[in-house]
Write a protein that holds these residues in place. Structure first.
Motif, PDB file in Angstrom:
ATOM      1  N   LEU A  89       7.936 -32.863  -5.635  1.00  0.00           N
ATOM      2  CA  LEU A  89       7.184 -34.099  -5.852  1.00  0.00           C
ATOM      3  C   LEU A  89       7.325 -34.639  -7.273  1.00  0.00           C
ATOM      4  N   SER A  90       8.236 -34.059  -8.026  1.00  0.00           N
ATOM      5  CA  SER A  90       8.509 -34.556  -9.373  1.00  0.00           C
ATOM      6  C   SER A  90       9.086 -35.965  -9.278  1.00  0.00           C
ATOM      7  N   LYS A  99      14.210 -39.904  -5.116  1.00  0.00           N
ATOM      8  CA  LYS A  99      14.431 -41.342  -5.332  1.00  0.00           C
ATOM      9  C   LYS A  99      13.572 -42.164  -4.374  1.00  0.00           C
ATOM     10  N   GLU A 100      13.580 -41.791  -3.099  1.00  0.00           N
ATOM     11  CA  GLU A 100      12.771 -42.511  -2.103  1.00  0.00           C
ATOM     12  C   GLU A 100      11.281 -42.300  -2.352  1.00  0.00           C
ATOM     13  N   TYR A 101      10.924 -41.064  -2.684  1.00  0.00           N
ATOM     14  CA  TYR A 101       9.519 -40.742  -2.943  1.00  0.00           C
ATOM     15  C   TYR A 101       9.003 -41.536  -4.146  1.00  0.00           C
ATOM     16  N   ASN A 102       9.801 -41.620  -5.180  1.00  0.00           N
ATOM     17  CA  ASN A 102       9.413 -42.380  -6.363  1.00  0.00           C
ATOM     18  C   ASN A 102       9.167 -43.849  -6.014  1.00  0.00           C
ATOM     19  N   ARG A 103      10.039 -44.419  -5.183  1.00  0.00           N
ATOM     20  CA  ARG A 103       9.836 -45.810  -4.730  1.00  0.00           C
ATOM     21  C   ARG A 103       8.516 -45.950  -3.978  1.00  0.00           C
ATOM     22  N   ALA A 104       8.230 -44.973  -3.125  1.00  0.00           N
ATOM     23  CA  ALA A 104       6.988 -45.015  -2.343  1.00  0.00           C
ATOM     24  C   ALA A 104       5.776 -44.913  -3.259  1.00  0.00           C
ATOM     25  N   HIS A 115      -0.454 -38.494  -4.173  1.00  0.00           N
ATOM     26  CA  HIS A 115       0.416 -37.823  -5.149  1.00  0.00           C
ATOM     27  C   HIS A 115      -0.419 -37.229  -6.282  1.00  0.00           C
ATOM     28  N   HIS A 116      -1.345 -38.009  -6.801  1.00  0.00           N
ATOM     29  CA  HIS A 116      -2.191 -37.515  -7.892  1.00  0.00           C
ATOM     30  C   HIS A 116      -3.111 -36.377  -7.438  1.00  0.00           C
ATOM     31  N   LYS A 117      -3.603 -36.458  -6.217  1.00  0.00           N
ATOM     32  CA  LYS A 117      -4.425 -35.359  -5.689  1.00  0.00           C
ATOM     33  C   LYS A 117      -3.630 -34.062  -5.632  1.00  0.00           C
ATOM     34  N   ILE A 118      -2.405 -34.158  -5.144  1.00  0.00           N
ATOM     35  CA  ILE A 118      -1.579 -32.956  -5.011  1.00  0.00           C
ATOM     36  C   ILE A 118      -1.190 -32.421  -6.384  1.00  0.00           C
ATOM     37  N   THR A 119      -0.763 -33.289  -7.282  1.00  0.00           N
ATOM     38  CA  THR A 119      -0.365 -32.794  -8.601  1.00  0.00           C
ATOM     39  C   THR A 119      -1.551 -32.200  -9.346  1.00  0.00           C
TER      40      THR A 119
END
Length: 126
Positions: A89-90, A99-104, A115-119
């Motif tokens: 998830l970096s 790359k796709e995850y970052n766009r999302a 994303h913030h909850k998981i990190t």
């Protein structure tokens, strides 16, 4: 305590997975038109290349489930899984998934929230 963290991680990964599928569905529909049936969505998720990147997250969730179900959630296995999840998830990695995850994350506020909850969960020591 790590077992509870593992269960929390699983829950948040499932929320993220659902959100990413919705994000990708919306992108697909903008290009090709509305998807009407549930079976058609399932077919697209399992066969359409534009959804393939999400499969990496699906495999991670299966791994978390296996760790929970096997009661093998010892410190070594759990720590390895948490480290893999952090890397996956970096937002700085250059894999297709990243790359796709970052766009999302940049495009969908709900993905950003999960994303913030998981990190945050992965940063806690317990």
């Amino acid at each position: 305590m790590k077992f509870l963290k593992l269960q929390s991680l699983r829950h948040e990964l499932l929320v993220l997975h659902e959100r990413l599928l919705e994000y990708q569905r919306q992108k697909f529909e903008k290009k090709y038109g509305r998807i009407n049936a549930g079976r058609k969505m399932f077919y697209l998720v399992t066969t359409e290349r534009s959804f393939a990147w999400i499969g990496v997250l699906t495999e991670l969730i299966v791994g978390v489930d296996g760790l929970i179900d096997s009661n093998a959630s010892d410190d070594k296995n759990t720590t390895a899984l948490f480290n893999y999840t952090k890397k996956l998830l970096s937002l700085n990695d250059k894999t297709i998934f990243n790359k796709e995850y970052n766009r999302a994350v940049q495009s969908d506020p709900e993905v950003l929230i999960v994303h913030h909850k998981i990190t945050s969960l992965l940063k806690t020591r317990k």
